[in-house]
Design a protein around this motif. Structure first.
Motif, PDB file in Angstrom:
ATOM      1  N   PRO A   1      -3.824   4.775   3.665  1.00  0.00           N
ATOM      2  CA  PRO A   1      -4.285   4.364   2.343  1.00  0.00           C
ATOM      3  C   PRO A   1      -4.983   5.526   1.629  1.00  0.00           C
ATOM      4  O   PRO A   1      -5.337   6.528   2.254  1.00  0.00           O
ATOM      5  CB  PRO A   1      -5.285   3.255   2.664  1.00  0.00           C
ATOM      6  CG  PRO A   1      -5.883   3.685   3.974  1.00  0.00           C
ATOM      7  CD  PRO A   1      -4.790   4.423   4.721  1.00  0.00           C
TER       8      PRO A   1
ATOM      9  N   ILE B   1       0.844  -1.197   0.000  1.00  0.00           N
ATOM     10  CA  ILE B   1       0.000   0.000   0.000  1.00  0.00           C
ATOM     11  C   ILE B   1       0.880   1.249   0.000  1.00  0.00           C
ATOM     12  O   ILE B   1       0.659   2.189  -0.773  1.00  0.00           O
ATOM     13  CB  ILE B   1      -0.949  -0.013   1.218  1.00  0.00           C
ATOM     14  CG1 ILE B   1      -2.012  -1.105   1.038  1.00  0.00           C
ATOM     15  CG2 ILE B   1      -1.618   1.347   1.405  1.00  0.00           C
ATOM     16  CD1 ILE B   1      -2.875  -1.337   2.265  1.00  0.00           C
TER      17      ILE B   1
ATOM     18  N   GLY C   1      -3.345   2.965  -3.029  1.00  0.00           N
ATOM     19  CA  GLY C   1      -3.369   1.921  -2.018  1.00  0.00           C
ATOM     20  C   GLY C   1      -4.741   1.838  -1.389  1.00  0.00           C
ATOM     21  O   GLY C   1      -5.272   2.838  -0.902  1.00  0.00           O
TER      22      GLY C   1
END
Length: 268
Positions: free
Chosen positions: A236, A211, A221
Motif C-alpha cells: 500500500p 489497493i 491504496g
C-alpha cells in the motif's frame, strides 16, 4: 507517504474518487456480520465528501447491495458496490450492474457448507446472491483444527467448481472469479472524468485487488491494519492503525474539500 501528505494530495485533486470498504474500515469487525455498524463519524464525513465539489464517494464491500445501502443510508449520494463488484448501484440508487447468479453451483456448495456446519456447529454459513461464505470467528480454540480441516476441504470443493476462495478475517468466501474490487474500481473510474484521482481503503484480502489497482493507475491504496491482519499481501501507499485513523482522515479531507462537518480532527 504519510497521512498529512495524503490529505494534501486528495484535497488538491480536481476530480477525486474516494472509495472505502465497510467492515473493518468504517465499521469495527463484530462477532457476527449482522451486528456491524458504521461509525457515525465515518458516515458524516463520507456524506460531506459526497456533497463536496469534484468529489465522488463509493462504498465497496462484500456485503449485498441492499445490506450496504441500508447500513450507509446516512451518506446519501454515493456509489455502492456489493458482493465484490457483482452488484453496482449509482449515487441515485439505480442498479447499473448485476452479475448473473451461478445458482446451481452455489446450491451445491451451500450443501457442502451445511455439512461442515453439522460437523462444526460454531461455523456459520452466509449465502449471498453470487457468493457464499463460511465464518469461523465463533469457533472455540479447541475446535479450530477440525474447523480448518473442514474449511480446507470446502475451499477445495469451491475451487473445483470454478470459484475463487478468499481467505479473510475469520472467513472463507467463495465467489465468481470474474469479479473483484479492483475491477469494480475500474468500472467506476470509466464513468468519471479522465485523470480522476482514486483513493481506496480496505482492511482485508478482498481489498487487495483494489489497493493494487489504485496504485497501478497513479492513485493511492490505503491499508487499514488490524491485529488479525497487520500486513497485506500487496504494497500500500499508506498503512493506518484501525478504522479510527481512517475516519479521522475522512473528516480532515471533508473539511478541506468543502464539506460541512465541523472542526477537522488532529491527525498527529
Amino acid at each position: 507517504m504519510d497521512v498529512l501528505e495524503l490529505v494534501e494530495r486528495a484535497a488538491a485533486a480536481p476530480s477525486l474518487l474516494l472509495a472505502t470498504d465497510f467492515d473493518g474500515t468504517i465499521s469495527e469487525i463484530t462477532a457476527v456480520s449482522g451486528g456491524a455498524v458504521a461509525a457515525p463519524g465515518a458516515l458524516g464525513a463520507l456524506g460531506a465528501l459526497s456533497r463536496a465539489p469534484g468529489t465522488t464517494v463509493a462504498i465497496v464491500t462484500g456485503r449485498t447491495i441492499q445490506d450496504v445501502a441500508a447500513r450507509t443510508a446516512a451518506v446519501g449520494a454515493a456509489w455502492r458496490v456489493g458482493e465484490h463488484g457483482a452488484e453496482i448501484a449509482t449515487p441515485a440508487g439505480e442498479l447499473v450492474y448485476l452479475a448473473e447468479s451461478p445458482t446451481e453451483a452455489l446450491d451445491a456448495l451451500e450443501r457442502e457448507a451445511d455439512a461442515a456446519v453439522r460437523r462444526i456447529p460454531s461455523l456459520w454459513v452466509e449465502r449471498k446472491r453470487c457468493s457464499i461464505a463460511l465464518h469461523w470467528r465463533l469457533v472455540p480454540a479447541e475446535a479450530r483444527p477440525a474447523a480448518f480441516d473442514a474449511l480446507g476441504a470446502w475451499a477445495d470443493a469451491a475451487a473445483r467448481r470454478g470459484f475463487v476462495v478468499m481467505r479473510g478475517r475469520s472467513i472463507h468466501e467463495a465467489r465468481d472469479a470474474a469479479h473483484d474490487k479492483g475491477r469494480a474500481l475500474a468500472f467506476l473510474l470509466a464513468r468519471l472524468p479522465p485523470g480522476t484521482l482514486v483513493v481506496y481503503a480496505g482492511d482485508d484480502t478482498t481489498d487487495e485487488p483494489a489497493i493494487a489497482h489504485a496504485r497501478a493507475i497513479g492513485g493511492v491504496g490505503v491499508y487499514i491494519a488490524s491485529s488479525e491482519r497487520p500486513d497485506p499481501a500487496v504494497e500500500p501507499d499508506l498503512t493506518l492503525d484501525g478504522p479510527a485513523a481512517w475516519i479521522a482522515f475522512l473528516a480532515a479531507l471533508a473539511a478541506r474539500r468543502g464539506g460541512s462537518i465541523g472542526e477537522a480532527p488532529r491527525l498527529f
